[in-house]
Scaffold this motif. Structure first.
Motif, PDB file in Angstrom:
ATOM      1  N   PHE A  11      28.455  37.506  48.066  1.00  0.00           N
ATOM      2  CA  PHE A  11      29.740  36.935  48.492  1.00  0.00           C
ATOM      3  C   PHE A  11      29.436  35.632  49.228  1.00  0.00           C
ATOM      4  O   PHE A  11      29.737  35.469  50.388  1.00  0.00           O
ATOM      5  N   THR A  12      28.822  34.679  48.499  1.00  0.00           N
ATOM      6  CA  THR A  12      28.308  33.458  49.135  1.00  0.00           C
ATOM      7  C   THR A  12      29.118  32.213  48.853  1.00  0.00           C
ATOM      8  O   THR A  12      29.065  31.255  49.617  1.00  0.00           O
TER       9      THR A  12
ATOM     10  N   GLU B  47      30.176  24.791  44.897  1.00  0.00           N
ATOM     11  CA  GLU B  47      29.889  25.064  46.307  1.00  0.00           C
ATOM     12  C   GLU B  47      31.183  25.057  47.114  1.00  0.00           C
ATOM     13  O   GLU B  47      31.928  24.074  47.122  1.00  0.00           O
ATOM     14  N   LEU B  48      31.479  26.203  47.739  1.00  0.00           N
ATOM     15  CA  LEU B  48      32.677  26.373  48.562  1.00  0.00           C
ATOM     16  C   LEU B  48      33.967  26.158  47.777  1.00  0.00           C
ATOM     17  O   LEU B  48      35.017  25.877  48.349  1.00  0.00           O
TER      18      LEU B  48
ATOM     19  N   ASN C 163      40.450  38.226  51.482  1.00  0.00           N
ATOM     20  CA  ASN C 163      39.060  38.550  51.169  1.00  0.00           C
ATOM     21  C   ASN C 163      38.479  37.658  50.076  1.00  0.00           C
ATOM     22  O   ASN C 163      37.773  38.111  49.179  1.00  0.00           O
ATOM     23  N   GLN C 164      38.821  36.381  50.177  1.00  0.00           N
ATOM     24  CA  GLN C 164      38.143  35.337  49.414  1.00  0.00           C
ATOM     25  C   GLN C 164      37.425  34.437  50.409  1.00  0.00           C
ATOM     26  O   GLN C 164      37.784  34.374  51.582  1.00  0.00           O
ATOM     27  N   TYR C 165      36.404  33.739  49.918  1.00  0.00           N
ATOM     28  CA  TYR C 165      35.726  32.781  50.779  1.00  0.00           C
ATOM     29  C   TYR C 165      35.611  31.445  50.041  1.00  0.00           C
ATOM     30  O   TYR C 165      35.212  31.432  48.873  1.00  0.00           O
ATOM     31  N   PRO C 166      35.972  30.326  50.710  1.00  0.00           N
ATOM     32  CA  PRO C 166      36.459  30.263  52.076  1.00  0.00           C
ATOM     33  C   PRO C 166      37.921  30.694  52.183  1.00  0.00           C
ATOM     34  O   PRO C 166      38.679  30.538  51.219  1.00  0.00           O
TER      35      PRO C 166
END
Length: 529
Positions: free
Chosen positions: A140-141, A177-178, A253-256
């Motif tokens: 989860f990165t 990324e992100l 519950n997602q990132y970001p």
């Protein structure tokens, strides 16, 4: 409504930053190994050519076992992933165990097929999940090196609902990324390729999802979208995707996580190869909010009002729409008129020229309590201090940065923002919102280009970073939109179009998607080209 002198200066600065990045990229970017001539193997297993709806029915009727279906997709992923690098962590052993449990459940079920269909509509069907969604036990990165090793302890609500409906996750897929770029590349998992041309991008941020679905390594998946992150990957990879009206499908519950007013523009939604899977997936993913939409309403396409918007009016920040995409959108309009007996009216909105400025302005507006959203440079630096984009650029030039050039570019562009919210941009957006809402009402649909060009070559989005504005503006307007594939073009790359409707009228665009799939053929096997 013209931009002020200060706002025109901002446009000049944005273009200047882009030109500097292009120079840096051309001098310092490492060379990728040539992939020209390499192509995916064609699909051979007929199970891979069925929709999730068809597979679920066959599994319930014991015409095929869930283990057979799951194994077929595992085999396909193992066959194509070395080419596309889309699935970044698998759970194949667990998926096969869960499939065996499904087959046992079906053997023991005494209530009949209808009971299973009602309770578990996707029972035994494989699923892929974007890595920025929490999937219990999986990484989860979101491609951020400082998050390497973080594992999800829960399921994001849409994932949990799909699992509860019987779907079996096979693994997680790559992102930018992100999640803030339209090429899926990061320093944890590397770069993902387009299945139709390995030297092209699959889009982002749901690019891993788009790639593995387009490669027939998955049949259904989940994506998120705040600037086109469902639609661009679906367009570039020749599949269907739906950006739901915001607030219907949970984005927890997602990132970001979203901050400021971003939850007003962020949507979760289904991605799939077959249009008939969009509606049942959305019914499941919406969960308790499904009644906000009219998904059970039968749509008579002949009674809809259709419009087409051929381009953004000529923004100085975006590439002109290519002739083949202009032509295919015109063909869609002509076919709708011929097939349905409707009139597709061409319309133009001058405010669309400022799509990027509107998107960029609204992304940083504070919430109701006056709290601004988290800065991208802060996210880059977590869990430590905010990153300094200029310093990261210097480190990148000598191969020492943990961040991609794209992420550094986003941080640099963030530095060009005005400290004060420009009132003229707010006025433009409000005017555009009013005009579009009045145009669409509850029975209007418009066509709009998904992107100015077909899938670009790797890293070329750095040369035209604002072309995502064709999708991003729809987020700011809060409208539902379905991305529809329209076959392949001259270079063998997918063509497509966005189909947009009024707020909460998601069922209209889903119905149009079904019609366009029948008319233009839908997804095409990239290995057969």
């Amino acid at each position: 409504m013209a931009l002020s002198r200060l706002e025109r200066a901002q446009v000049w600065l944005l273009k200047a930053v882009t030109e500097v990045l292009v120079i840096v990229f051309r001098f310092f970017s490492p060379r990728r190994p040539a992939l020209s001539g390499k192509k995916l193997p064609p699909v051979r297993n007929p199970l891979l050519l069925m929709s999730a709806t068809q597979l679920a029915k066959k599994i319930r009727r014991k015409e095929v076992s869930s283990v057979e279906v799951v194994q077929a997709y595992i085999d396909r992923i193992q066959e194509v992933n070395p080419f596309v690098n889309a699935v970044v962590k698998d759970r194949f052993a667990a998926a096969l165990q869960e499939a065996a449990q499904v087959d046992k459940l079906i053997e023991e079920e005494t209530g009949g097929e209808e009971v299973l269909e009602d309770r578990l509509p996707l029972l035994g069907v494989p699923l892929s999940v974007k890595e920025s969604y929490a999937l219990q036990g999986m990484p989860f990165t979101t491609g951020l090196v400082s998050r390497r090793g973080i594992v999800a302890t829960v399921d994001a609500p849409p994932v949990a609902l799909l699992k509860r409906a019987g779907a079996i996750p096979l693994g997680v897929t790559n992102t930018s990324e992100l999640c803030m770029w339209y090429e899926s590349h990061n320093h944890i998992y590397g770069i993902t390729n387009n299945p139709y041309d390995l030297e092209r991008i699959p889009g982002g941020s749901s690019g891993g999802e788009g790639s593995i679905l387009g490669a027939a390594g998955s049949v259904i998946g989940v994506g998120s979208d705040i600037g086109g992150s469902i639609r661009m990957p679906c367009f570039f990879n020749g599949i269907f995707g739906h950006k739901t009206t915001p607030g219907v499908v949970s984005c927890e519950n997602q990132y970001p996580p979203s901050s400021g007013r971003q939850e007003e523009y962020l949507s979760s939604g289904p991605m799939c190869r077959y249009a008939e899977d969009l509606l049942p997936m959305l019914k499941i993913m919406a969960g308790p909010r499904v009644d906000m939409l009219s998904l059970n309403t039968k749509v008579d396409l002949k009674k809809l009002r259709f419009f087409t918007i051929p381009h953004d009016g000529g923004s100085p920040l975006t590439t002109p729409v290519s002739k083949e995409l202009v032509d295919i959108q015109r063909k869609v309009a002509e076919r709708l008129e011929a097939d349905l007996g409707v009139k597709v009216q061409e319309v133009h909105f001058p405010e669309l020229r400022y799509s990027f400025q509107i998107w960029d302005t609204y992304m940083v507006l504070p919430d109701k309590e006056g709290k601004p959203p988290q800065m991208f440079a802060e996210l880059m630096g977590e869990p430590g201090r905010p990153a300094w984009p200029l310093w990261e650029l210097l480190k990148w030039m000598i191969g020492r940065s943990d961040h991609t050039l794209a992420a550094i570019a986003v941080g640099l562009i963030e530095m060009t923002r005005m400290s004060k919210t420009p009132s003229s941009i707010i006025q433009m957006k409000e005017k555009l919102q009013k005009e579009v809402d009045e145009l669409l009402g509850a029975d209007g649909v418009f066509l709009y280009p998904s992107h100015p060009k077909v899938a670009p070559k790797h890293h070329h989005p750095l040369l035209r970073p604002f072309d995502f504005s064709y999708t991003g503006i729809i987020n700011m307007l809060g409208l539902p939109v379905t991305q529809c594939p329209l076959g392949v073009g001259e270079e063998g790359l997918p063509l497509g179009v966005q189909v947009v409707a009024g707020k909460l009228q998601d069922h209209l665009t889903l119905a149009v998607a079904l019609h366009l799939e029948k008319t233009f053929g839908g997804w095409k096997d990239p290995g057969a080209n």
